[in-house]
Motif scaffolding. Sequence first.
Motif, PDB file in Angstrom:
ATOM      1  N   SER A  95       7.453  14.704   3.452  1.00  0.00           N
ATOM      2  CA  SER A  95       7.357  13.969   4.711  1.00  0.00           C
ATOM      3  C   SER A  95       6.138  13.064   4.650  1.00  0.00           C
ATOM      4  CB  SER A  95       7.253  14.925   5.920  1.00  0.00           C
ATOM      5  OG  SER A  95       6.069  15.689   5.853  1.00  0.00           O
ATOM      6  N   ALA A  96       6.148  12.036   5.505  1.00  0.00           N
ATOM      7  CA  ALA A  96       5.027  11.093   5.521  1.00  0.00           C
ATOM      8  C   ALA A  96       4.991  10.367   6.851  1.00  0.00           C
ATOM      9  CB  ALA A  96       5.152  10.088   4.379  1.00  0.00           C
ATOM     10  N   GLN A  97       3.789   9.986   7.258  1.00  0.00           N
ATOM     11  CA  GLN A  97       3.584   9.138   8.425  1.00  0.00           C
ATOM     12  C   GLN A  97       2.558   8.083   8.032  1.00  0.00           C
ATOM     13  OE1 GLN A  97       5.037   9.057  11.306  1.00  0.00           O
ATOM     14  NE2 GLN A  97       5.992  11.059  11.633  1.00  0.00           N
ATOM     15  N   ILE A  98       2.853   6.799   8.305  1.00  0.00           N
ATOM     16  CA  ILE A  98       1.895   5.750   7.982  1.00  0.00           C
ATOM     17  C   ILE A  98       1.546   4.976   9.244  1.00  0.00           C
ATOM     18  CG2 ILE A  98       2.782   5.561   5.637  1.00  0.00           C
ATOM     19  CD1 ILE A  98       4.003   2.846   6.476  1.00  0.00           C
TER      20      ILE A  98
ATOM     21  N   VAL B 169      12.064   8.830  -5.443  1.00  0.00           N
ATOM     22  CA  VAL B 169      13.028   8.102  -4.607  1.00  0.00           C
ATOM     23  C   VAL B 169      12.320   7.276  -3.537  1.00  0.00           C
ATOM     24  CG1 VAL B 169      13.455   9.983  -2.952  1.00  0.00           C
ATOM     25  CG2 VAL B 169      15.217   8.253  -3.372  1.00  0.00           C
ATOM     26  N   LEU B 170      11.258   7.819  -2.938  1.00  0.00           N
ATOM     27  CA  LEU B 170      10.532   7.067  -1.918  1.00  0.00           C
ATOM     28  C   LEU B 170       9.879   5.830  -2.532  1.00  0.00           C
ATOM     29  CD1 LEU B 170       9.470   6.700   0.933  1.00  0.00           C
ATOM     30  CD2 LEU B 170       7.583   8.250   0.367  1.00  0.00           C
ATOM     31  N   TYR B 171       9.297   6.004  -3.709  1.00  0.00           N
ATOM     32  CA  TYR B 171       8.675   4.861  -4.389  1.00  0.00           C
ATOM     33  C   TYR B 171       9.708   3.786  -4.679  1.00  0.00           C
ATOM     34  CZ  TYR B 171       6.379   2.149  -8.063  1.00  0.00           C
ATOM     35  OH  TYR B 171       5.860   1.129  -8.825  1.00  0.00           O
ATOM     36  N   ALA B 172      10.885   4.189  -5.141  1.00  0.00           N
ATOM     37  CA  ALA B 172      11.938   3.229  -5.458  1.00  0.00           C
ATOM     38  C   ALA B 172      12.361   2.448  -4.213  1.00  0.00           C
ATOM     39  CB  ALA B 172      13.140   3.946  -6.065  1.00  0.00           C
ATOM     40  N   ILE B 173      12.491   3.139  -3.085  1.00  0.00           N
ATOM     41  CA  ILE B 173      12.903   2.482  -1.845  1.00  0.00           C
ATOM     42  C   ILE B 173      11.833   1.498  -1.371  1.00  0.00           C
ATOM     43  CG2 ILE B 173      13.389   2.850   0.611  1.00  0.00           C
ATOM     44  CD1 ILE B 173      14.650   5.550  -0.198  1.00  0.00           C
TER      45      ILE B 173
ATOM     46  N   LEU C  73       0.824  -1.216   0.000  1.00  0.00           N
ATOM     47  CA  LEU C  73       0.000   0.000   0.000  1.00  0.00           C
ATOM     48  C   LEU C  73       0.855   1.262   0.000  1.00  0.00           C
ATOM     49  CD1 LEU C  73      -2.740   1.448   0.229  1.00  0.00           C
ATOM     50  CD2 LEU C  73      -2.539   1.232   2.720  1.00  0.00           C
ATOM     51  N   PHE C  74       1.867   1.309   0.856  1.00  0.00           N
ATOM     52  CA  PHE C  74       2.720   2.493   0.973  1.00  0.00           C
ATOM     53  C   PHE C  74       3.340   2.837  -0.375  1.00  0.00           C
ATOM     54  CE2 PHE C  74       6.548   4.326   3.538  1.00  0.00           C
ATOM     55  CZ  PHE C  74       6.112   5.606   3.245  1.00  0.00           C
ATOM     56  N   GLY C  75       3.856   1.827  -1.069  1.00  0.00           N
ATOM     57  CA  GLY C  75       4.481   2.063  -2.372  1.00  0.00           C
ATOM     58  C   GLY C  75       3.499   2.526  -3.416  1.00  0.00           C
ATOM     59  N   LYS C  76       2.278   1.993  -3.368  1.00  0.00           N
ATOM     60  CA  LYS C  76       1.269   2.377  -4.346  1.00  0.00           C
ATOM     61  C   LYS C  76       0.851   3.838  -4.172  1.00  0.00           C
ATOM     62  CE  LYS C  76      -0.413  -2.336  -4.814  1.00  0.00           C
ATOM     63  NZ  LYS C  76      -1.395  -3.346  -4.385  1.00  0.00           N
ATOM     64  N   ILE C  77       0.739   4.269  -2.921  1.00  0.00           N
ATOM     65  CA  ILE C  77       0.389   5.668  -2.674  1.00  0.00           C
ATOM     66  C   ILE C  77       1.544   6.585  -3.060  1.00  0.00           C
ATOM     67  CG2 ILE C  77      -0.208   7.376  -0.909  1.00  0.00           C
ATOM     68  CD1 ILE C  77      -1.629   5.147   0.624  1.00  0.00           C
ATOM     69  N   ALA C  78       2.756   6.251  -2.601  1.00  0.00           N
ATOM     70  CA  ALA C  78       3.924   7.074  -2.920  1.00  0.00           C
ATOM     71  C   ALA C  78       4.144   7.135  -4.424  1.00  0.00           C
ATOM     72  CB  ALA C  78       5.169   6.518  -2.224  1.00  0.00           C
ATOM     73  N   GLY C  79       3.981   6.006  -5.103  1.00  0.00           N
ATOM     74  CA  GLY C  79       4.161   5.979  -6.554  1.00  0.00           C
ATOM     75  C   GLY C  79       3.135   6.812  -7.278  1.00  0.00           C
TER      76      GLY C  79
END
Length: 246
Positions: free
Chosen positions: A83-86, A181-185, A66-72
Amino acid sequence: FAQMSHRYFQIHGAEAISDDLLLIHDFMKQEVSDNANPLAPVVHWRNDLDRGGNTVRICTWDRAGLFGKIAGSLSAIGLNILSAQIFTRADGVALDSYFVTDARTGTLATTDQREKFEKLLTRVLGGEEVDLAGLIARQKISQTPYQAYAGDHIPTQILFDNEASETRTLIEVETEDRVGVLYAIVQTLAELDLNITAARICTEKGAAIDTFYVHEVDDGKILSPERQHQVARQLRRAIQALEKNA
């Protein structure tokens, strides 16, 4: 309140908790409506004029990646995540908050970007095959408006900490900020079968400093030095690929 971790209340003030309660209410209301799509997220936007960006709060059912899908999805429509908090409640409801800016201007997201993001995220979370990496690459934004310290290149550093949590490994990644970069990580961690249970994303003067609490598929920490080297190697490779495509 009983569904949330103690950490949630330690870092959120009354206003943020109130915003989340309204967000959850809207999500639950959508879930019981006759024509609801149970996989669709609810998204709330707030302009933060003092900081020159937008806070985006997203509520949906938690799921793998989920985190990657939102960031992407945010990166794919040209927004830079500063910045982000999950957080995920005990009942599986995810509450994610992102502070974003337009990657080209460094200012507020446009109405068009907001609408595109919500439509794209609904498609992605609905199971539609979307080439997020391709959409991010098409942005053609080699650098964000936030430049590195004194114009110097910021080397990538990856640290592992197994003492910060009783049950999770903390991975801190510091690298030069760029769109995607966040999506890649996050995608790399998913490909390595590591589950992210909490994260703190921070960008300062061109440096992305991202912290992730992760565990293996067997719910254990990353204890083996060989496994840590594998994770660090794959993360560096993903970040270097962004540099080549910039």
